[in-house]
Scaffold this active site. Structure first.
Site, short mmCIF file in Angstrom:
data_model
loop_
_atom_site.label_atom_id
_atom_site.label_comp_id
_atom_site.label_asym_id
_atom_site.label_seq_id
_atom_site.Cartn_x
_atom_site.Cartn_y
_atom_site.Cartn_z
N PRO A 184 0.99 -0.96 -0.25
CA PRO A 184 0.31 0.36 -0.10
C PRO A 184 1.08 1.06 0.25
O PRO A 184 1.90 1.44 0.94
CB PRO A 184 -0.86 -0.33 1.28
N GLY B 119 7.12 -2.62 -2.28
CA GLY B 119 6.71 -1.12 -2.80
C GLY B 119 7.19 -0.06 -3.58
O GLY B 119 6.98 -0.39 -4.86
N CYS C 208 2.76 3.60 9.91
CA CYS C 208 2.41 4.32 9.25
C CYS C 208 3.77 5.19 11.05
O CYS C 208 2.27 5.11 11.44
CB CYS C 208 1.64 5.04 8.45
N HIS D 195 6.54 -4.77 7.58
CA HIS D 195 7.73 -3.90 7.25
C HIS D 195 9.20 -4.16 8.32
O HIS D 195 8.79 -3.78 9.41
CB HIS D 195 7.46 -3.03 7.30
#
Ligand SMILES: Cc1cc2nc3c(=O)[nH]c(=O)nc-3n(C[C@H](O)[C@H](O)[C@H](O)COP(=O)(O)O)c2cc1C
Length: 329
Positions: free
Chosen positions: A17, A233, A100, A171
């Site tokens: 994303p 990504g 995030c 991640h």
């Protein structure tokens, strides 16, 4: 929790994303390259979804499927409501953003700072999974600030998996909540793939998808010896045909369209979209890297970025740009 969760998703390969990048046009383009790669939306906050233009935020074309929606938030009722809206719209998976690090997101008490509150993440998961039959998954970092030991990450995974979560996208670097921009937080903290490997080896029943710094086919294929899937990504944004190369290397099935046929199909799509009032200038962004590595690539890109804003509804700009590239196939 619901007794039956429909989780038949192939997670070997997914596109990460990415805010402002993986919009529906980008996903449409990626789907032309691989009919199997799992696609994610950009993060959509529960606040935006509950108060904003739901059709605009949730709308997607059936040809993009399967698509996972990523939500940002930490209010249980809001997350449950948004997850249900997403399921009703046809999304295949709901993913919660626990990675995030932006200030705005921290102020809203979601994203990476939730790594410090595993119980809350477990509750968020449970609230969403109770509301839907599609799988709910978590995308996290491996830690935040000084809280970056493997034990702490394992505690996070144990707590959330105890609530029923079966899929963790990792991640594999920590986030620093102060002092680094989101961009720096994607490259400065070192990658520690072993955290993801160790979680998988200690919990073989969990789906563990590794994310961060994967740039080549060889790297991607190698990861499958340790984890269930890879999520890529930036490398896909820079060179989208890498999706096809990884798809092929992972034997994910024969694909019909060549690179130029993918482009032509996307030109048709753009034609349709500009008729609806979209600017070509926005639509060309996902294809800029399509001829990465071929002679004329620079001219292809510069033609697109200079002409598309001037000729906002003229898709022949894309065909003209293609003429600069020396590539047959
Ligand atoms: C422009 C940009 C926007 C991003 N937006 C999101 C997002 O909305 N949600 C999210 O979980 N991660 C987001 N990320 C992080 C990526 O999903 C991914 O975790 C990160 O880029 C590391 O993977 P990579 O090294 O393969 O790029 C974003 C990354 C970039 C470059």
């Amino acid at each position: 929790m619901n007794a039956v969760i429909n989780d038949v998703i192939d997670r070997r390969l997914s596109v990460a994303p990415m805010l402002d990048w993986t919009d529906r046009h980008c996903r449409f383009f990626h789907r032309l390259i691989s009919d199997q790669v799992l696609l994610y939306t950009e993060m959509i906050t529960t606040g935006a979804l509950l108060n904003g233009d739901q059709e605009k935020l949730l709308g997607f074309s059936p040809s993009e499927e399967p698509v996972a929606i990523q939500l940002g938030g930490s209010n249980l009722d809001d997350l449950a409501t948004c997850a249900k809206m997403a399921e009703d719209m046809g999304y295949s998976e709901v993913n919660l953003n626990v990675g995030c690090p932006s200030d705005r997101v921290q102020k809203g008490r979601f994203g990476a700072c939730l790594m410090k509150e595993p119980d809350l993440v477990a509750d968020c998961f449970a609230a969403m999974q109770k509301a839907v039959k599609i799988p709910v998954t978590i995308k996290s970092r491996i830690g935040v600030d000084d809280d970056d030991s493997f034990d702490s990450f394992e505690r996070f995974v144990d707590t959330v998996s105890s609530a029923g979560c079966q899929t963790f996208v990792v991640h594999a670097r920590k986030a620093l909540l102060k002092g680094l921009s989101p961009k720096q937080n994607r490259s400065v903290p070192p990658l520690k793939y072993e955290y993801a490997y160790d979680i998988k080896s200690k919990n073989p029943n969990l789906n563990v998808v590794l994310n961060g710094g994967i740039e080549t086919v060889e790297q991607a294929v190698e990861q499958l010896n340790h984890v269930d899937g890879v999520m890529v990504g930036r490398a896909f944004w820079n060179a989208p045909w890498l999706i096809r190369d990884m798809h092929n290397a992972m034997a994910m099935g024969e694909q019909k369209l060549t690179r130029d046929e993918v482009l032509l199909a996307y030109v048709d799509y753009c034609q349709h979209m500009v008729k609806q009032g979209l600017s070509l200038h926005w639509l060309i962004r996902p294809i800029l890297g399509l001829y990465h590595g071929f002679p004329g690539n620079k001219k292809w890109k510069s033609h697109l970025v200079t002409e598309a804003p001037r000729r906002k509804d003229d898709v022949t700009v894309i065909k003209e740009a293609r003429d600069w590239v020396t590539y047959a196939g």
